[in-house]
Write a protein that holds these residues in place. Structure first.
Motif, mmCIF file in Angstrom:
data_model
loop_
_atom_site.group_PDB
_atom_site.id
_atom_site.type_symbol
_atom_site.label_atom_id
_atom_site.label_comp_id
_atom_site.label_asym_id
_atom_site.label_seq_id
_atom_site.Cartn_x
_atom_site.Cartn_y
_atom_site.Cartn_z
ATOM 1 N N ALA A 1 -12.178 -1.267 45.584
ATOM 2 C CA ALA A 1 -12.375 0.028 46.240
ATOM 3 C C ALA A 1 -13.783 0.066 46.818
ATOM 4 C CB ALA A 1 -12.186 1.176 45.244
ATOM 5 N N GLY A 2 -14.006 0.965 47.774
ATOM 6 C CA GLY A 2 -15.322 1.068 48.386
ATOM 7 C C GLY A 2 -15.563 2.446 48.971
ATOM 8 N N PRO A 3 -16.802 2.721 49.402
ATOM 9 C CA PRO A 3 -17.133 4.017 49.999
ATOM 10 C C PRO A 3 -16.409 4.253 51.317
ATOM 11 C CG PRO A 3 -19.124 2.809 49.363
ATOM 12 C CD PRO A 3 -17.984 1.849 49.267
ATOM 13 N N LEU B 1 -14.937 7.166 46.621
ATOM 14 C CA LEU B 1 -14.395 5.852 46.961
ATOM 15 C C LEU B 1 -12.966 5.954 47.477
ATOM 16 C CD1 LEU B 1 -15.577 3.888 43.784
ATOM 17 C CD2 LEU B 1 -16.686 3.945 46.040
ATOM 18 N N VAL B 2 -12.560 4.926 48.217
ATOM 19 C CA VAL B 2 -11.163 4.813 48.651
ATOM 20 C C VAL B 2 -10.601 3.492 48.129
ATOM 21 C CG1 VAL B 2 -11.418 6.234 50.709
ATOM 22 C CG2 VAL B 2 -11.864 3.775 50.869
ATOM 23 N N LEU B 3 -9.343 3.524 47.752
ATOM 24 C CA LEU B 3 -8.655 2.312 47.302
ATOM 25 C C LEU B 3 -8.455 1.379 48.491
ATOM 26 C CD1 LEU B 3 -5.508 2.194 45.010
ATOM 27 C CD2 LEU B 3 -5.524 1.012 47.197
ATOM 28 N N ARG B 4 -8.807 0.115 48.352
ATOM 29 C CA ARG B 4 -8.678 -0.865 49.429
ATOM 30 C C ARG B 4 -7.366 -1.636 49.281
ATOM 31 N NH1 ARG B 4 -13.164 -3.023 51.924
ATOM 32 N NH2 ARG B 4 -11.561 -4.254 53.009
ATOM 33 N N SER B 5 -6.278 -1.042 49.738
ATOM 34 C CA SER B 5 -4.976 -1.710 49.597
ATOM 35 C C SER B 5 -4.901 -2.985 50.431
ATOM 36 C CB SER B 5 -3.836 -0.762 49.970
ATOM 37 O OG SER B 5 -3.719 -0.600 51.374
#
Length: 308
Positions: free
Chosen positions: A126-128, A165-169
């Motif tokens: 995950a990342g900003p 954060l957002v999940l990096r699918s």
């Protein structure tokens, strides 16, 4: 290659209660339990001899597959389909098509994969923003959040929101899907994913279910299994054999979209005086179980407890 229930030369996980349960299923006296959805991640990092995969050894006291080597993973949390989750990468509709489920189910499975990797290995996909990944996640504040996730005091959506954060699918690649045989008392419908270890992060054994972790090349792990030194369940060794063909972590991720996601489910059928247990498309796991007489128990640890 088939292997009779009276003995085995490799590290295939084969509990001694299986023959009786297989016979009961064939006789119609055992009703299969519904499998629970789960996700597991083959975390990769490049080495001088090709990619290595992060594996953990389940504690021998575990009721399910004790002593077996596996990947970080676990069951879907009911809150993993929370629509408020920060999301980046392919859409839920894309993942639904790829995983063979509806959109809510797709989000829950992908979320479970990312959440369990963080809970059990301390690695966070995950990342900003949708094109960035968090760095070091080993601080005390991170550990407090990870513990709250493990204890289910905090949902993954709440965790991501709190940290912005957002999940990096897009960092995941769907690799395979295996369903625990119908005669097992604990059943899982498990989606296997591949992912590369993000730069700046490192794995650690954060799982209460594992007594050790290793980074090992798929070829070396498969060789250990073939020698009977590393105990594994069929989906673990099958996915390792598939990974062995990839020269880098990036190659594994690039090949993931072409992988067949048809569920693999073991079949038990009566052939003469034997019940033949097989996994479609994976002949090496075939077992022959006497249909009437008590089969000699196969030790679930072929190395007598001396797993490497």
């Amino acid at each position: 290659m088939s292997d009779h229930a009276s003995g085995q030369a490799n590290g295939q996980w084969y509990p001694p209660e299986w023959p009786d349960r297989i016979r009961a299923l064939a006789a119609g006296s055992l009703t299969p339990v519904a499998p629970k959805r789960a996700a597991t991640v083959m975390l990769l990092k490049d080495t001088g001899t090709g990619p290595a995969v992060h594996m953990l050894r389940r504690r021998t006291s575990m009721a399910f597959a004790g002593g077996a080597y596996a990947y970080p993973g676990g069951g879907v949390d009911p809150r993993d389909d929370d629509r408020d989750i920060g999301w980046a990468g392919p859409t839920r509709a894309w993942w639904a098509d790829r995983l063979g489920v509806d959109e809510a189910g797709a989000q829950a499975i992908v979320c479970a994969a990312v959440r369990e990797t963080y809970e059990e290995a301390g690695v966070l996909l995950a990342g900003p923003t949708g094109d960035s990944v968090v760095g070091d996640t080993t601080g005390a504040d991170w550990e407090a959040d990870r513990a709250a996730l493990v204890d289910r005091e905090l949902s993954f959506a709440e965790f991501l929101h709190r940290r912005g954060l957002v999940l990096r699918s897009d960092l995941l690649g769907a690799w395979a899907r295996w369903i625990t045989p119908e005669f097992e008392s604990r059943r899982y419908d498990t989606w296997f994913f591949v992912a590369a270890l993000p730069e700046g992060q490192r794995t650690r054994n954060a799982s209460t279910e594992a007594d050790r972790t290793v980074w090992i090349t798929p070829a070396a792990a498969a060789a250990g299994y073939d020698r009977g030194e590393l105990l594994m369940m069929p989906p673990t060794i099958a996915t390792l054999r598939g990974l062995a063909a990839c020269g880098t972590a990036a190659q594994a991720l690039a090949s993931a979209p072409g992988r067949d996601m048809t569920p693999v489910l073991a079949e038990a059928r009566l052939v003469g005086d034997e019940i033949v247990l097989s996994w479609p498309g994976h002949d090496e796991f075939t077992k022959h179980v006497p249909s009437t007489a008590q089969a000699p128990a196969t030790p679930s640890d072929p190395t007598g407890g001396a797993l490497a």
